[in-house]
Design an enzyme around this catalytic site. Structure first.
Site, short mmCIF file in Angstrom:
data_model
loop_
_atom_site.label_atom_id
_atom_site.label_comp_id
_atom_site.label_asym_id
_atom_site.label_seq_id
_atom_site.Cartn_x
_atom_site.Cartn_y
_atom_site.Cartn_z
N ASP A 150 -0.96 -16.13 2.70
CA ASP A 150 -0.60 -16.96 3.85
C ASP A 150 0.81 -16.55 4.24
O ASP A 150 1.75 -16.67 3.45
CB ASP A 150 -0.65 -18.44 3.46
CG ASP A 150 -0.30 -19.38 4.61
OD1 ASP A 150 0.23 -18.90 5.64
OD2 ASP A 150 -0.54 -20.59 4.48
N SER A 175 0.79 -5.99 17.78
CA SER A 175 1.47 -6.72 18.84
C SER A 175 0.45 -7.12 19.90
O SER A 175 -0.64 -7.59 19.57
CB SER A 175 2.59 -5.86 19.44
OG SER A 175 3.28 -6.54 20.46
N TYR A 183 3.74 -17.49 23.26
CA TYR A 183 3.09 -16.36 22.60
C TYR A 183 3.79 -15.06 22.95
O TYR A 183 4.10 -14.24 22.07
CB TYR A 183 1.62 -16.32 23.02
CG TYR A 183 0.84 -15.13 22.51
CD1 TYR A 183 0.63 -14.94 21.14
CD2 TYR A 183 0.30 -14.19 23.38
CE1 TYR A 183 -0.08 -13.85 20.66
CE2 TYR A 183 -0.42 -13.10 22.91
CZ TYR A 183 -0.61 -12.94 21.55
OH TYR A 183 -1.31 -11.85 21.09
N LYS A 220 5.72 -12.21 20.54
CA LYS A 220 5.35 -10.80 20.49
C LYS A 220 6.48 -9.91 21.01
O LYS A 220 6.65 -8.77 20.54
CB LYS A 220 4.07 -10.56 21.29
CG LYS A 220 2.82 -11.17 20.65
CD LYS A 220 2.55 -10.59 19.27
CE LYS A 220 1.23 -11.08 18.70
NZ LYS A 220 0.96 -10.52 17.35
N LYS A 231 9.58 -7.48 4.24
CA LYS A 231 10.65 -7.51 3.23
C LYS A 231 10.10 -7.41 1.82
O LYS A 231 10.68 -6.75 0.95
CB LYS A 231 11.46 -8.80 3.38
CG LYS A 231 12.57 -8.72 4.40
CD LYS A 231 13.68 -9.71 4.09
CE LYS A 231 14.89 -9.42 4.95
NZ LYS A 231 16.06 -10.21 4.54
#
Length: 276
Positions: free
Chosen positions: A54, A132, A146, A150, A114
């Site tokens: 998640d 994207s 939204y 993006k 990361k």
């Protein structure tokens, strides 16, 4: 040795189709999702490991990457596919909903990247493919939140491309069309009922609903296949190409955005969205 790919958001849509595609081509696949009961069919494939991830739960991110490395030994490609679209008139969208959009589409992607970078650096290579949207280059009405998420993903990916190239890691962006396939036309009624936008917006909502309904009917019929193929090509591409736009439905607006003057682009989009 087989190559290994980790994909987020594989329970449905592009993510599931991408997982099957890589598996069919002989890759080891870590198919991650929030609810692993959605991955029963994928888990039947010998070269697929289905596990929970998640993007809003950093412990699950770390656990999935650790398990994948223990199981397959190495990860070669990360595909950040998990995400969703928050639609509606901006004024009527709650702050909590806006934060959640960015938690999933931006901060979740950052956390996954990361977490995997030390592994990629230790092997002096790796590829990150971020999914994207055409809405990452174009601000669509009724999709401002939204699009904002993006746009942020596009800026992150472009900046990272230079940093990570210095340590042998590639960054790729896939910009599908198909934003109109999310049911904009049929969402207008539920938008009015659920979010209760101010009455002044109703004429605009009605007009945009009809416009998006027509656009949805003209969406690229082979969008899923084209996007999945573009993701696979990007994963194998040894060039420094950053952006891949696989579907035809978004091409005219992207061309106007990137190949014309600001005045010409604004005139084009005003005629499209404002009827001017």
């Amino acid at each position: 040795m087989k190559k290994t790919v980790l994909i987020t958001g594989t329970s449905t849509g592009f993510g599931a189709a991408t997982a099957y595609n890589f598996a069919e081509k002989g890759w080891n696949v870590i198919a991650t999702m929030r609810d692993i009961t959605m991955g029963k069919e994928l888990s039947r494939l010998n070269n697929v490991l289905v596990t929970r991830l998640d993007v809003q739960d950093r412990k699950s991110i770390d656990a999935a990457i650790t398990l994948a490395i223990e199981h397959f030994g190495k990860i070669d490609v990360l595909i950040n596919n998990a995400g969703y679209g928050q639609f509606g008139i901006f004024e009527s969208i709650s702050r909590e909903a806006i934060l959640n959009q960015f938690e999933v589409n931006v901060f979740g992607v950052m956390d996954v990247i990361k977490a995997i970078l030390p592994h990629f650096r230790s092997h002096k290579g790796g590829t990150i493919v971020n999914i994207s949207s055409g809405a990452g280059a174009i601000g669509f009405p009724m999709a401002s939140v939204y699009s904002a998420s993006k746009f942020a993903l596009e800026g992150l990916s472009e900046g990272l491309r230079y940093e990570l190239a210095s340590v042998g890691i590639k960054v790729k962006l896939i910009e599908p069309g198909g934003a109109m396939k999310t049911g904009f036309g049929t969402r207008m009624g539920s938008e009015i009922a659920a979010l209760k936008p101010a009455e002044e917006y109703i004429p605009f909502l009605t007009r945009i609903g009809k416009l998006y309904g027509g656009m949805e009917g003209n969406s690229d019929p082979d969008a899923v296949e084209k996007v999945v193929a573009a993701i696979y090509d990007a994963a194998l591409d040894n060039t420094h190409q950053l952006r891949y736009t696989p579907t035809n439905d978004i091409a005219p607006i992207l061309k106007a955005r990137r190949s014309t003057s600001e005045q010409a682009y604004q005139s084009f989009t005003d005629s499209l969205f404002l009827g001017e």
